[in-house]
Design a protein around this motif. Structure first.
Motif, mmCIF file in Angstrom:
data_model
loop_
_atom_site.group_PDB
_atom_site.id
_atom_site.type_symbol
_atom_site.label_atom_id
_atom_site.label_comp_id
_atom_site.label_asym_id
_atom_site.label_seq_id
_atom_site.Cartn_x
_atom_site.Cartn_y
_atom_site.Cartn_z
ATOM 1 N N THR A 162 1.061 -1.244 -0.064
ATOM 2 C CA THR A 162 0.140 -0.036 -0.162
ATOM 3 C C THR A 162 0.990 1.205 0.072
ATOM 4 O O THR A 162 0.365 2.195 0.100
ATOM 5 C CB THR A 162 -0.927 0.007 1.241
ATOM 6 N N SER A 163 2.224 1.209 -0.238
ATOM 7 C CA SER A 163 2.968 2.414 0.006
ATOM 8 C C SER A 163 2.734 3.126 -1.331
ATOM 9 O O SER A 163 2.590 2.689 -2.420
ATOM 10 C CB SER A 163 4.513 1.740 -0.019
ATOM 11 N N THR A 164 2.762 4.438 -1.009
ATOM 12 C CA THR A 164 2.299 5.664 -2.194
ATOM 13 C C THR A 164 3.547 6.204 -2.254
ATOM 14 O O THR A 164 3.603 7.365 -3.121
ATOM 15 C CB THR A 164 1.258 6.416 -1.950
ATOM 16 N N ASN A 165 4.822 5.943 -1.686
ATOM 17 C CA ASN A 165 6.076 6.852 -1.796
ATOM 18 C C ASN A 165 6.361 6.670 -3.391
ATOM 19 O O ASN A 165 6.568 5.495 -3.773
ATOM 20 C CB ASN A 165 7.255 6.010 -0.790
ATOM 21 N N VAL A 191 6.113 3.755 4.420
ATOM 22 C CA VAL A 191 4.869 4.030 5.032
ATOM 23 C C VAL A 191 4.617 5.394 5.675
ATOM 24 O O VAL A 191 3.562 5.558 6.088
ATOM 25 C CB VAL A 191 4.619 2.915 6.159
ATOM 26 N N ASP A 192 5.444 6.245 5.354
ATOM 27 C CA ASP A 192 5.393 7.750 5.798
ATOM 28 C C ASP A 192 4.731 8.353 4.806
ATOM 29 O O ASP A 192 4.888 8.358 3.685
ATOM 30 C CB ASP A 192 6.839 8.206 5.906
ATOM 31 N N ASP A 193 3.501 9.155 5.171
ATOM 32 C CA ASP A 193 2.571 9.935 4.313
ATOM 33 C C ASP A 193 3.297 10.965 3.875
ATOM 34 O O ASP A 193 2.506 11.597 2.858
ATOM 35 C CB ASP A 193 1.350 10.130 5.167
ATOM 36 N N THR A 194 4.327 11.469 4.334
ATOM 37 C CA THR A 194 4.947 12.657 3.750
ATOM 38 C C THR A 194 5.770 12.304 2.477
ATOM 39 O O THR A 194 6.453 13.342 1.936
ATOM 40 C CB THR A 194 5.873 13.479 4.783
ATOM 41 N N HIS A 195 6.023 11.145 2.225
ATOM 42 C CA HIS A 195 6.958 10.705 1.145
ATOM 43 C C HIS A 195 8.206 11.096 1.060
ATOM 44 O O HIS A 195 8.736 11.513 0.158
ATOM 45 C CB HIS A 195 6.102 10.917 -0.131
#
Length: 147
Positions: free
Chosen positions: A59-62, A73-77
């Motif tokens: 689910t990583s969006t980095n 997993v950090d939302d700030t990428h």
């Protein structure tokens, strides 16, 4: 691998984006703010890394190609820290800078074209000439077009 094969510096490696991988052509676009972008041909390692990355953090969006357990997993990428790239090499007594220098020097042995080195590695023309002089200690042949 990126330092030894493609002579990518730590900042270059940190800035690699997933969107810059073109699997169909086998090219990786290296974005360098101080110069033009440089396409590099890559091997199966990025493909294997992507498979592992998606398996570990589906689910990583980095957007960055290189991630760690923390940055995936950090939302700030964020980008990975430089230590994430250099630590495994240091365990093997290797340094990114030395790998990069060796790779550029090896390429310089196979060419006398400073522009090739500038485009391929994102180095300055002065630096390219230094590599060429080191790779060809007997002197470079003069360019017939300038004669």
């Amino acid at each position: 691998m990126f330092a030894a094969v493609h002579a990518l510096s730590v900042p270059d490696q940190r800035g690699l984006l997933i969107e810059d991988l073109n699997r169909s052509t086998g090219r990786l676009l290296v974005r360098r703010p101080e110069s033009s972008t440089t396409p590099s041909t890559w091997t199966n390692s990025p493909t294997a890394w992507l498979a592992e990355r998606y398996q570990r953090w589906p689910t990583s969006t980095n957007p960055y190609l290189l991630v760690t357990a923390r940055t995936a997993v950090d939302d700030t990428h964020p980008m990975v820290c430089p230590n994430a790239i250099t630590k495994s090499l240091r365990r093997q007594s290797l340094q990114v800078t030395r790998l990069r220098v060796d790779r550029v020097l090896d390429e310089a042995r196979h060419t006398a074209d400073p522009l090739h080195l500038v485009r391929l590695f994102g180095i300055s023309p002065i630096t390219a000439m230094r590599y060429l002089r080191a790779a060809h200690p007997g002197g470079l042949r003069p360019d017939p077009a300038q004669a």
